[in-house]
Structures are given as structure tokens and as C-alpha cells.
Design an enzyme around this catalytic site. Sequence first.
Site, PDB file in Angstrom:
ATOM      1  N   ARG A   1      15.406   7.377  18.426  1.00  0.00           N
ATOM      2  CA  ARG A   1      15.755   8.600  19.148  1.00  0.00           C
ATOM      3  C   ARG A   1      15.461   8.568  20.647  1.00  0.00           C
ATOM      4  NH1 ARG A   1      13.654  12.906  15.087  1.00  0.00           N
ATOM      5  NH2 ARG A   1      12.256  11.168  14.964  1.00  0.00           N
TER       6      ARG A   1
ATOM      7  N   LYS B   1       7.080 -12.271  -1.886  1.00  0.00           N
ATOM      8  CA  LYS B   1       5.773 -12.945  -1.817  1.00  0.00           C
ATOM      9  C   LYS B   1       5.899 -14.338  -2.436  1.00  0.00           C
ATOM     10  CE  LYS B   1       2.980  -8.755  -2.055  1.00  0.00           C
ATOM     11  NZ  LYS B   1       2.148  -8.664  -0.865  1.00  0.00           N
TER      12      LYS B   1
ATOM     13  N   GLU C   1      -5.719  -1.882  -4.731  1.00  0.00           N
ATOM     14  CA  GLU C   1      -5.940  -1.862  -3.286  1.00  0.00           C
ATOM     15  C   GLU C   1      -7.292  -1.224  -3.009  1.00  0.00           C
ATOM     16  OE1 GLU C   1      -2.211  -1.062  -0.817  1.00  0.00           O
ATOM     17  OE2 GLU C   1      -1.899   0.136  -2.609  1.00  0.00           O
TER      18      GLU C   1
ATOM     19  N   ASP D   1       5.251   4.945  -6.013  1.00  0.00           N
ATOM     20  CA  ASP D   1       4.985   4.043  -4.888  1.00  0.00           C
ATOM     21  C   ASP D   1       4.836   2.590  -5.343  1.00  0.00           C
ATOM     22  OD1 ASP D   1       4.470   3.674  -2.105  1.00  0.00           O
ATOM     23  OD2 ASP D   1       2.321   3.484  -2.530  1.00  0.00           O
TER      24      ASP D   1
ATOM     25  N   HIS E   1       7.277  -2.292  -7.600  1.00  0.00           N
ATOM     26  CA  HIS E   1       6.566  -3.575  -7.576  1.00  0.00           C
ATOM     27  C   HIS E   1       6.093  -4.013  -8.968  1.00  0.00           C
ATOM     28  CE1 HIS E   1       6.844  -2.813  -3.394  1.00  0.00           C
ATOM     29  NE2 HIS E   1       5.747  -2.101  -3.249  1.00  0.00           N
TER      30      HIS E   1
HETATM   31  C1  BG6 Z   1       4.026  -0.497  -0.413  1.00  0.00           C
HETATM   32  C2  BG6 Z   1       3.401   0.809  -0.751  1.00  0.00           C
HETATM   33  O1  BG6 Z   1       5.294  -0.620  -1.017  1.00  0.00           O
HETATM   34  O2  BG6 Z   1       3.197  -1.549  -0.866  1.00  0.00           O
HETATM   35  C3  BG6 Z   1       2.006   0.925  -0.167  1.00  0.00           C
HETATM   36  O3  BG6 Z   1       4.218   1.866  -0.265  1.00  0.00           O
HETATM   37  C4  BG6 Z   1       1.173  -0.251  -0.570  1.00  0.00           C
HETATM   38  O4  BG6 Z   1       1.371   2.124  -0.574  1.00  0.00           O
HETATM   39  C5  BG6 Z   1       1.914  -1.558  -0.279  1.00  0.00           C
HETATM   40  O5  BG6 Z   1      -0.033  -0.219   0.164  1.00  0.00           O
HETATM   41  C6  BG6 Z   1       1.159  -2.739  -0.852  1.00  0.00           C
HETATM   42  O6  BG6 Z   1       1.752  -3.915  -0.406  1.00  0.00           O
HETATM   43  P1  BG6 Z   1       0.892  -5.251  -0.273  1.00  0.00           P
HETATM   44  O7  BG6 Z   1       1.911  -6.281   0.072  1.00  0.00           O
HETATM   45  O8  BG6 Z   1      -0.126  -4.992   0.793  1.00  0.00           O
HETATM   46  O9  BG6 Z   1       0.275  -5.451  -1.613  1.00  0.00           O
END
Ligand code: BG6
Length: 481
Positions: free
Chosen positions: A43, A176, A210, A229, A234
Site C-alpha cells: 500500500r 523441509k 513449539e 494452524d 502440517h
Molecule cells: C506456521 C504456523 O504455519 O508454522 C505458526 O502458522 C507456527 O503458528 C509455524 O509457529 C511453525 O513452523 P516451523 O517451521 O517453525 O515449525
Amino acid sequence: MSFDLVFFGGTGDLTWRKLMPALFQAFRHGKLPEGGRILAVARDDMPDERYREWLKERFREVDGSKRPTDEEFEKFGALLHYRRMDLSQPEHYLKLKSWLEERNADTVVLYLATSPHLFTQICEQLGAAGLNTPKVRVVLEKPLGHDLASAQEINKVVRSVFSESQAFRIDHYLGKPSVQNLMALRFGNALFEPLWRRESIANIQITLAESLGVGTRGPFYDQTGALRDMIQNHALQLLTMIAMEPPSTADADAIRDEKLKVLRSLKPFTAESVSRDVVRGQYRAGSVDGKAVVGYMDEGKIPEESQTETFVALRTEVQNWRWAGVPFYLRTGKRLAARDAQIVVNFREVPHPIFPGANQPNRLIIKLQPEDGLELQLLASKGSANSEALTPVSLDLDFDKAFASNRVGAYERLLLDAIAGRLNLFVRSDEQEQAWRWVEPILDAWKEDGVGPRHYNAGSWGPAAASALVARDGFSWAEEA
Ligand code: BG6
């Protein structure tokens, strides 16, 4: 091959934190095809030079080894351009089109690194401006929708403008190196295939833990939660790669067809099985790495009495001949004891133990992060004089040491693949919709259950109910064993 790569959301977090550093790495490694231009659009109004300075500043916040020297930035910066764009204005797309036509590159990659609620608008406008010719690819960053209907809506618009082979849906876990090694382990080696089935495997555990909290992403995260999320994308993608049948070729569609079959074979949830087989949690204050940290509700900008889950553990099954009856446990959470992503394949016990002491079953650990490796746990004799009891030992393979140089990060790999048009590591719309279809009964049941998430202390491994979920089948999570 010349290319133009356009980042919508050019001043956003994702662009400067992940995408630009990944592109810079590709540039540094000499992997970026010659003759490329990178255009950021957003923007604000600023000349190219100011954008370059702004980005250079942002790079100071990037992990040391990934930060360019002044000299490197000078060269990389020469590829960078910036244009102001109001995404609701058709004429701004026409201006973008003429900028692209000035040079007529072989490939145009349009990366939507914006808020997902803009995806349909942007795609429609791109179509109206004729920015959907066969050489154009569109990259869509997750989250794609927040439920099945919204994902279908986005996909409908994307499909009306682009063909499926032009749509690159990102799940960065697929980029990855450890995840690609999972394919290599299963389909490049014959060793494990005879064992990769219900007769030999007792259960499989996928953990994406995490130690960080939600940080500054509170308002976004509160609308999302751990199920949307991390699990819908994932964790389910990892599950498909563990459980899929061998594809007939390494082509994108051959692989994605097999992954889709797994998603379709997942045991569907009912309100009753959700309350039995899914645990949701939310972190309270606690301590991580010896430091006191606040609870989720105190992270800032979190609505009072938020019921958003920051932790999910669930049990499912893949209902086919290979996997019938084998529990698959999926678990993810913020503010857990460690940053640790791994897949644990627990083999069955020996049928008739002859050695004294504990007969710990064999276990294969596929480590995704922080290390990238494989560990095979066996039992061996120490050779002591007066004991026949066996001792656990490990065969440990660290891919970072084995392949010390040229390892490519997830976003770097995926950006290079998008430029080259390789779709293998991107998610097809039917996979994505099937994942939503499977997840949705959980979301629905949670709306009705009136219970809300269980609390866990930051720095723990989640609510006790997550351990009970696995213990019920006579197993334990890897860290409890
Ligand atoms: C993202 C999520 O897709 O993946 C985040 O939105 C998360 O919340 C992240 O922290 C984790 O990715 P990585 O590669 O750090 O394990």
C-alpha cells in the site's frame, strides 16, 4: 530462464521474515536462475531505493548466518523493485501487467503473501487484467480458508482464473529437507517397506511442539487456534506421507493422488469420538527454558474468556488394509517444554521375549527439528559378565552432518520450485478440502461441548489428558517412555 517474482504483501511480516531471507539464500547459493526480477507490492508509496533500504534494515533482525553482508545486499538489492498497489483498484493490476510486459520474462510467479481474506479479490482482479496466461503461477500462502466452505470458495475463484497446474498452495512443512527425506526413506530404500504396516507397527506419533507462545500474533491466532494452524495442514500432510502407498512415479499428481487416498481413509470424527479422542488445551503462565512466561490470556489483545486452543492431541486411524487398527496420534502446541518436531514409529514388541528385564520395542524416530535426522532404537547386549538383560542403543543419523553443505531451507526450496514449476511439494485443492472435511466435525463439536480447552502450564507437555489419551491404548508419548 528469466523470471519475475511478485510479492503481494511486500512489506508484510511473512515477506521480510521468511520469503526475502529465503530468496537471498537462494541467491547466495547461486540457485536463483539468472535474469530474475523481484517485485514487492504493497500500500505504501516509495521508490525502489527506499524499499531496498527498508528491507536492508529488516534483514538486521534475521538470524545471523542468513543475513547478507553490505556487499551481498548490494548485489541482491539490484534485483528488487517496489510498486504501490491498491488491491481493490483494477487499474493498478493493469499497471502491474505493463510492468511485467516491459520485459516479458519466461515465467511470472505471483506470491500472495497477504491476509487470506484478500485472496479471492486478488485472483479475480488478476483474471480481469489478463494476468493469468499459462506462464503465470500463483502461490497461495496458508491459511487457505478457515473451514471447508471458505476453502472451497477460495478454490472456486482460483480455479475460475487459473488452472490447477498454475496454483501452488504452500505448506512450508513440505519444503523441509527432513520431510523430503521421509519420502526418500520410504520410497528410495527397500528396507522398511515390508515392516511399514499393521503387522509390525504398534502406533505412530506425530509431534509438532513449539516452545514459543503466540507472541505478537495474538489477534490472528485467536481466530485460528492450533487445530487450524497446525493440524489441518502440517500434521495431516506429514501423516499422509507416512501412511501413503508407494506412488507409481515421482510426478506431482501421482504423489498427490496417494496422499488424497490417505486423507479419505481417515476415520471420520463424530461429536462422541471428538470428546473421547481429541484433547484441546490452552497455556497458562509457566516457565520455558528457565524463564517465567505469561499465559495465553495475558499475551495481549486476546479477548476475555477466549476458548481458543493452543494445544491439540488426537487419536485417529487410517482405515485401510495396511493400517487398520493402528493408532495415529497427532499432537501440537505452543509454549510446550521444547521446540521439537518428530514422527515416532513404534514397532511391536517381540512376540516371545527370552531376555530378562524390560523388552523395549524398537522405535524409529524421524526428526524434523531442531535436528534433522533419523534415529533407530534397538536393544543390544552390553557384554557384561553376569547379566543377560539388554540395553537400549541407537543408530543415529544426523543429516546436517552427513550433508554438511548445500542444504536448502523450506521456503528457499519452495520458492525455487515455484519458479521452476515443480508442483510435487505443493498441496492440491482436493487434498486441502479433504483435510478441512475431516477437521470440521472437531470444530463443530467444540462449539457445542460447553467445556472449552483444558489448561496446561507453559513449559509442560500439555494437559494430562493428552497422556491419558495414549495411555488408554497401553502406550505413552515418546518423552514419557
Ligand atoms: C506456521 C504456523 O504455519 O508454522 C505458526 O502458522 C507456527 O503458528 C509455524 O509457529 C511453525 O513452523 P516451523 O517451521 O517453525 O515449525
